[in-house]
Design a protein around this motif. Structure first.
Motif, PDB file in Angstrom:
ATOM      1  N   GLY A  36     -12.967   6.542  -1.657  1.00  0.00           N
ATOM      2  CA  GLY A  36     -12.114   6.540  -0.625  1.00  0.00           C
ATOM      3  C   GLY A  36     -10.578   6.367  -1.098  1.00  0.00           C
ATOM      4  N   PRO A  37      -9.710   6.984  -0.077  1.00  0.00           N
ATOM      5  CA  PRO A  37      -8.387   6.877  -0.401  1.00  0.00           C
ATOM      6  C   PRO A  37      -7.612   5.531  -0.679  1.00  0.00           C
ATOM      7  N   TRP A  38      -6.576   5.445  -1.373  1.00  0.00           N
ATOM      8  CA  TRP A  38      -5.859   4.244  -1.604  1.00  0.00           C
ATOM      9  C   TRP A  38      -4.289   4.732  -1.186  1.00  0.00           C
ATOM     10  N   GLY A  39      -3.993   4.317  -0.321  1.00  0.00           N
ATOM     11  CA  GLY A  39      -2.464   4.702   0.307  1.00  0.00           C
ATOM     12  C   GLY A  39      -2.552   5.973   1.020  1.00  0.00           C
ATOM     13  N   PRO A  40      -1.526   6.161   1.572  1.00  0.00           N
ATOM     14  CA  PRO A  40      -0.325   5.449   1.708  1.00  0.00           C
ATOM     15  C   PRO A  40      -0.499   3.866   2.162  1.00  0.00           C
ATOM     16  N   VAL A  41       0.105   2.990   1.795  1.00  0.00           N
ATOM     17  CA  VAL A  41      -0.063   1.596   1.907  1.00  0.00           C
ATOM     18  C   VAL A  41       1.010   1.112   3.083  1.00  0.00           C
ATOM     19  N   ASN A  42       0.404   0.398   3.738  1.00  0.00           N
ATOM     20  CA  ASN A  42       1.329  -0.216   5.050  1.00  0.00           C
ATOM     21  C   ASN A  42       1.699  -1.708   5.026  1.00  0.00           C
ATOM     22  N   GLY A  43       0.952  -2.496   4.301  1.00  0.00           N
ATOM     23  CA  GLY A  43       0.936  -3.949   4.359  1.00  0.00           C
ATOM     24  C   GLY A  43       0.260  -4.724   3.365  1.00  0.00           C
ATOM     25  N   VAL A  44       0.383  -5.899   3.598  1.00  0.00           N
ATOM     26  CA  VAL A  44      -0.290  -7.019   2.743  1.00  0.00           C
ATOM     27  C   VAL A  44      -1.439  -8.095   3.533  1.00  0.00           C
ATOM     28  N   MET A  45      -2.292  -8.053   3.120  1.00  0.00           N
ATOM     29  CA  MET A  45      -3.512  -8.871   3.970  1.00  0.00           C
ATOM     30  C   MET A  45      -3.866 -10.082   3.237  1.00  0.00           C
ATOM     31  N   ILE A  46      -4.094 -11.040   3.733  1.00  0.00           N
ATOM     32  CA  ILE A  46      -4.258 -12.539   3.362  1.00  0.00           C
ATOM     33  C   ILE A  46      -5.587 -13.091   3.692  1.00  0.00           C
TER      34      ILE A  46
END
Ligand SMILES: [Zn+2]
Length: 307
Positions: A36-46
């Protein structure tokens, strides 16, 4: 919305933020991009791992398991604050979450409650798995919390995002509780403070230790290995020397087998005859390493010689 950072830029961003970073195995090419796709990226998950033990947690996040193949995130944050990079690209960490939350992340405004699982998060978020049992009792050491703050800030800084681009898994996907044991609001406040302050000086990492080659053991191998073709490797330092001869273009890669056989002797003789190797002639270029020619090879290809 942004183009994902390359492996080099991600690594550099983390190090520039003062983090101790370990590159785990083939993290640079390890991803789920074929799914599946990687990006566009929007944030950081913890996240928290629900595991204990650094090496086993890092391996798990790299490999995944039978029902959920790895990588399970991009970086694993250990209790001592070290970040282990395990993936670069799409990773199985965020699952399906709430499109209203994604819109809020993109707009960098307060997050609404997550009550839908209708949107692919693995396309949109970098993921950090933090080693913690997630039972509400396992402590979060100060060094680990600081590393979370620095790692999230590093990515925000690289993309020009604010702390509002950082979220917990629990804020994305209904039913998730991670990370448990600290508040994402307080973590975002810390990240904001860091982003507002000048960048921390990069951590000075000790230079990698050079391999050591023992001259007398190497000579023994060079004298005995050719006569014993097919026998086990006699001395591991042979590999170091063969790697150097391969780099020098004097030995074919297929002979870099740890066995100081006739091909390696021949290659070493070429090194001895070369200008860089000392320009030896005749019996002095017999392919049996001597101290001066070996030190020249080590200086150029990164190993140290002991007698
Ligand atoms: Zn999670």
């Amino acid at each position: 919305m942004a183009t994902p950072l390359s492996a080099d830029r991600l690594l550099q961003a983390l190090r520039n933020e003062g983090l101790r970073v370990v590159e785990h195995r083939s993290w640079r090419t390890h991803s789920r991009n074929h799914k599946g796709p990687w990006g566009p990226v929007n944030g950081v998950m913890i996240h928290h791992t629900v595991t204990e033990g650094t090496q086993s947690s890092v391996e798990l996040c790299y490999n995944g398991h039978s029902t959920l193949p790895g990588p399970l995130c991009h970086g694993v944050i250990a209790k001592d604050g070290t970040v282990y990079l395990v993936g670069n690209g799409r990773a199985n960490h965020a699952g399906l979450g709430d499109d209203d939350v994604l819109r809020a992340i993109i707009d960098e405004r307060t997050l609404p409650a997550d009550n839908e699982a209708n949107t692919d998060g693995n396309r949109a978020f970098y993921g950090f798995e933090c080693i913690n049992l997630g039972d509400g009792k396992d402590p979060w050491p100060a060094a680990q919390l600081e590393a979370i703050e620095r790692a999230a800030a590093a990515i925000c800084r690289a993309h020009g995002w604010t702390q509002r681009s950082v979220l917990g898994h629990a804020e994305w996907q209904p039913g998730k509780v991670d990370p448990r044991g600290f508040g994402m609001d307080s973590m975002r406040t810390r990240i904001a403070g860091r982003l507002g302050a000048p960048q921390a000086p990069a951590v000075q990492l000790p230079a990698p230790r050079k391999p050591v080659v023992d001259l007398s053991r190497l000579i023994t191998a060079a004298r005995t290995d050719p006569a014993r073709r097919g026998t086990p490797v006699t001395y591991s330092g042979v590999r170091t020397v063969e790697a150097a001869l391969i780099d020098a273009g004097l030995l074919a890669k297929r002979y870099g087998d740890g066995h100081f056989g006739s091909s390696t002797v021949e290659a070493y003789a070429k090194w001895q005859r070369s200008k860089a190797g000392g320009g030896y002639r005749g019996a002095a270029a017999d392919g049996i390493p001597g101290r001066a020619s070996l030190e020249r090879l080590g200086k150029r290809y990164g190993f140290t010689v002991t007698a």
